[in-house]
Design a protein around this motif. Structure first.
Motif, PDB file in Angstrom:
ATOM      1  N   TYR A  43       0.825  -1.211   0.000  1.00 36.90           N
ATOM      2  CA  TYR A  43       0.000   0.000   0.000  1.00 36.90           C
ATOM      3  C   TYR A  43       0.854   1.254   0.000  1.00 36.90           C
ATOM      4  O   TYR A  43       0.536   2.241  -0.688  1.00 36.90           O
ATOM      5  CB  TYR A  43      -0.915  -0.024   1.219  1.00 36.90           C
ATOM      6  CG  TYR A  43      -1.899   1.110   1.282  1.00 36.90           C
ATOM      7  CD1 TYR A  43      -3.069   1.082   0.517  1.00 36.90           C
ATOM      8  CD2 TYR A  43      -1.685   2.202   2.111  1.00 36.90           C
ATOM      9  CE1 TYR A  43      -3.987   2.114   0.578  1.00 36.90           C
ATOM     10  CE2 TYR A  43      -2.594   3.246   2.183  1.00 36.90           C
ATOM     11  CZ  TYR A  43      -3.743   3.194   1.414  1.00 36.90           C
ATOM     12  OH  TYR A  43      -4.652   4.235   1.475  1.00 36.90           O
ATOM     13  N   MET A  44       1.944   1.244   0.750  1.00 36.97           N
ATOM     14  CA  MET A  44       2.829   2.401   0.836  1.00 36.97           C
ATOM     15  C   MET A  44       3.538   2.675  -0.491  1.00 36.97           C
ATOM     16  O   MET A  44       3.923   3.802  -0.789  1.00 36.97           O
ATOM     17  CB  MET A  44       3.870   2.194   1.938  1.00 36.97           C
ATOM     18  CG  MET A  44       3.270   2.143   3.336  1.00 36.97           C
ATOM     19  SD  MET A  44       2.506   3.710   3.819  1.00 36.97           S
ATOM     20  CE  MET A  44       3.985   4.732   4.043  1.00 36.97           C
ATOM     21  N   ALA A  45       3.701   1.645  -1.294  1.00 39.00           N
ATOM     22  CA  ALA A  45       4.390   1.803  -2.577  1.00 39.00           C
ATOM     23  C   ALA A  45       3.418   1.956  -3.738  1.00 39.00           C
ATOM     24  O   ALA A  45       3.695   2.674  -4.706  1.00 39.00           O
ATOM     25  CB  ALA A  45       5.305   0.595  -2.833  1.00 39.00           C
ATOM     26  N   ASP A  46       2.274   1.268  -3.657  1.00 35.48           N
ATOM     27  CA  ASP A  46       1.315   1.275  -4.771  1.00 35.48           C
ATOM     28  C   ASP A  46      -0.073   0.945  -4.226  1.00 35.48           C
ATOM     29  O   ASP A  46      -0.472  -0.213  -4.167  1.00 35.48           O
ATOM     30  CB  ASP A  46       1.729   0.247  -5.832  1.00 35.48           C
ATOM     31  CG  ASP A  46       0.804   0.236  -7.041  1.00 35.48           C
ATOM     32  OD1 ASP A  46      -0.144   1.042  -7.075  1.00 35.48           O
ATOM     33  OD2 ASP A  46       1.028  -0.577  -7.951  1.00 35.48           O
ATOM     34  N   SER A  47      -0.809   1.982  -3.847  1.00 36.17           N
ATOM     35  CA  SER A  47      -2.118   1.776  -3.223  1.00 36.17           C
ATOM     36  C   SER A  47      -3.155   1.219  -4.197  1.00 36.17           C
ATOM     37  O   SER A  47      -4.206   0.731  -3.777  1.00 36.17           O
ATOM     38  CB  SER A  47      -2.646   3.097  -2.643  1.00 36.17           C
ATOM     39  OG  SER A  47      -2.798   4.075  -3.673  1.00 36.17           O
ATOM     40  N   GLY A  48      -2.851   1.262  -5.496  1.00 41.21           N
ATOM     41  CA  GLY A  48      -3.788   0.755  -6.487  1.00 41.21           C
ATOM     42  C   GLY A  48      -3.566  -0.696  -6.853  1.00 41.21           C
ATOM     43  O   GLY A  48      -4.239  -1.218  -7.753  1.00 41.21           O
ATOM     44  N   TYR A  49      -2.647  -1.359  -6.173  1.00 47.57           N
ATOM     45  CA  TYR A  49      -2.331  -2.752  -6.514  1.00 47.57           C
ATOM     46  C   TYR A  49      -3.447  -3.686  -6.059  1.00 47.57           C
ATOM     47  O   TYR A  49      -3.792  -3.746  -4.875  1.00 47.57           O
ATOM     48  CB  TYR A  49      -1.005  -3.171  -5.873  1.00 47.57           C
ATOM     49  CG  TYR A  49      -0.519  -4.536  -6.302  1.00 47.57           C
ATOM     50  CD1 TYR A  49       0.127  -4.708  -7.515  1.00 47.57           C
ATOM     51  CD2 TYR A  49      -0.737  -5.661  -5.508  1.00 47.57           C
ATOM     52  CE1 TYR A  49       0.568  -5.954  -7.924  1.00 47.57           C
ATOM     53  CE2 TYR A  49      -0.300  -6.915  -5.905  1.00 47.57           C
ATOM     54  CZ  TYR A  49       0.348  -7.053  -7.117  1.00 47.57           C
ATOM     55  OH  TYR A  49       0.774  -8.292  -7.519  1.00 47.57           O
ATOM     56  N   ARG A  50      -4.033  -4.383  -7.005  1.00 46.12           N
ATOM     57  CA  ARG A  50      -5.101  -5.369  -6.743  1.00 46.12           C
ATOM     58  C   ARG A  50      -6.138  -4.792  -5.771  1.00 46.12           C
ATOM     59  O   ARG A  50      -6.642  -3.698  -5.969  1.00 46.12           O
ATOM     60  CB  ARG A  50      -4.502  -6.676  -6.244  1.00 46.12           C
ATOM     61  CG  ARG A  50      -3.572  -7.344  -7.256  1.00 46.12           C
ATOM     62  CD  ARG A  50      -3.281  -8.778  -6.882  1.00 46.12           C
ATOM     63  NE  ARG A  50      -2.265  -9.352  -7.754  1.00 46.12           N
ATOM     64  CZ  ARG A  50      -1.868 -10.603  -7.686  1.00 46.12           C
ATOM     65  NH1 ARG A  50      -2.393 -11.449  -6.806  1.00 46.12           N
ATOM     66  NH2 ARG A  50      -0.929 -11.064  -8.513  1.00 46.12           N
ATOM     67  N   ASP A  51      -6.440  -5.532  -4.690  1.00 44.67           N
ATOM     68  CA  ASP A  51      -7.439  -5.057  -3.730  1.00 44.67           C
ATOM     69  C   ASP A  51      -6.793  -4.632  -2.413  1.00 44.67           C
ATOM     70  O   ASP A  51      -7.424  -4.679  -1.352  1.00 44.67           O
ATOM     71  CB  ASP A  51      -8.477  -6.145  -3.464  1.00 44.67           C
ATOM     72  CG  ASP A  51      -7.852  -7.407  -2.869  1.00 44.67           C
ATOM     73  OD1 ASP A  51      -6.609  -7.537  -2.921  1.00 44.67           O
ATOM     74  OD2 ASP A  51      -8.593  -8.272  -2.362  1.00 44.67           O
ATOM     75  N   VAL A  52      -5.531  -4.164  -2.497  1.00 46.86           N
ATOM     76  CA  VAL A  52      -4.805  -3.797  -1.279  1.00 46.86           C
ATOM     77  C   VAL A  52      -5.496  -2.651  -0.545  1.00 46.86           C
ATOM     78  O   VAL A  52      -5.615  -2.675   0.689  1.00 46.86           O
ATOM     79  CB  VAL A  52      -3.342  -3.437  -1.623  1.00 46.86           C
ATOM     80  CG1 VAL A  52      -2.690  -2.718  -0.468  1.00 46.86           C
ATOM     81  CG2 VAL A  52      -2.549  -4.703  -1.944  1.00 46.86           C
ATOM     82  N   SER A  53      -5.955  -1.632  -1.278  1.00 48.30           N
ATOM     83  CA  SER A  53      -6.633  -0.509  -0.624  1.00 48.30           C
ATOM     84  C   SER A  53      -7.861  -0.990   0.150  1.00 48.30           C
ATOM     85  O   SER A  53      -8.116  -0.542   1.279  1.00 48.30           O
ATOM     86  CB  SER A  53      -7.058   0.528  -1.664  1.00 48.30           C
ATOM     87  OG  SER A  53      -5.941   1.211  -2.182  1.00 48.30           O
TER      88      SER A  53
END
Length: 238
Positions: free
Chosen positions: A213-223
């Motif tokens: 999340y800290m690097a890429d909040s748009g990755y899959r359903d991490v948000s």
């Protein structure tokens, strides 16, 4: 037509076969491209060129995929078309069988080509043949180019067989070796988080998802996972 005439006068010219294959590919005629490629593979030089075999496999695979795409569109436009649905299922089954068969053959004939072992290992995993998949990927990881990706896939195979502790070891190993937060490392960390979830270790899982999340909040359903976690931490509204 001009190339076909040249080939008749120079039947052992592999360059001419390559040229006519390129022409048919550009024209979208995969059947003719495959037929001419197979003829080229029968020449003296063609029998010694493994790249032609790889190209033939790729073209036949593309033909299967082209048929699948057309049938999928047909089924989507008319879900009641049971004949098209059955044909699509049959074509997909034949495609999977062809991929497995050709990949196994390549591994058998070129046992030191780790790219073939890596591909075969992934296909075996998709087919649910987990132990065989792990064995091939353990060979493939000897090549630095495929090492971390192979370790990741071995971890997935352990998850599929409910060996979650072994999967965590694999994911942690790949995670430690990947220095940059690229797409591969994100996938490794994500799969590690999922493995922790399956083990009932929610705290460890969320820490892994936070790293992504800290690097890429748009990755899959991490948000979604992160937001759900923090919502659960909130006390009752005053």
């Amino acid at each position: 037509a001009a190339l076909a005439q040249k080939i008749q006068s120079q039947p052992d010219s592999l360059d001419l076969y390559r040229d006519i294959v390129r022409q048919f590919i550009a024209a979208g005629d995969l059947d003719s491209a495959i037929a001419w490629l197979q003829r080229g593979r029968l020449t003296t030089l063609g029998k010694q060129d493994s790249s032609l075999e790889r190209q033939e496999i790729d073209l036949i695979t593309q033909r299967f995929e082209k048929i699948s795409k057309a049938l999928s569109e047909k089924v989507q436009s008319n879900p009641a078309d049971s004949a098209a649905a059955a044909e699509l299922a049959k074509n997909n089954s034949e495609l999977n069988a062809y991929r497995l068969q050709t990949s196994a053959s390549l591994v058998e004939r070129y046992p030191n080509d780790y790219s073939f072992r890596f591909e075969y290992g992934n296909l075996l995993l998709n087919a649910g043949r987990l132990d065989e998949s792990i064995q091939q990927l353990q060979y493939a990881q000897r090549n630095p180019k495929f090492r971390q990706a192979s370790i990741l896939t071995i971890g997935k195979a352990f998850v599929a067989s409910a060996k979650y502790d072994l999967a965590v070891e694999q994911f942690n190993l790949a995670k430690a070796e990947l220095q940059i937060m690229n797409d591969l490392k994100k996938e490794v960390i994500y799969e590690l988080g999922l493995a922790f979830e399956k083990m009932g270790k929610a705290k460890e899982a969320i820490e892994e998802f936070k790293a992504i999340y800290m690097a890429d909040s748009g990755y899959r359903d991490v948000s979604k996972k992160i937001n759900a976690f923090y919502d659960s931490q909130k006390g009752p509204a005053s």
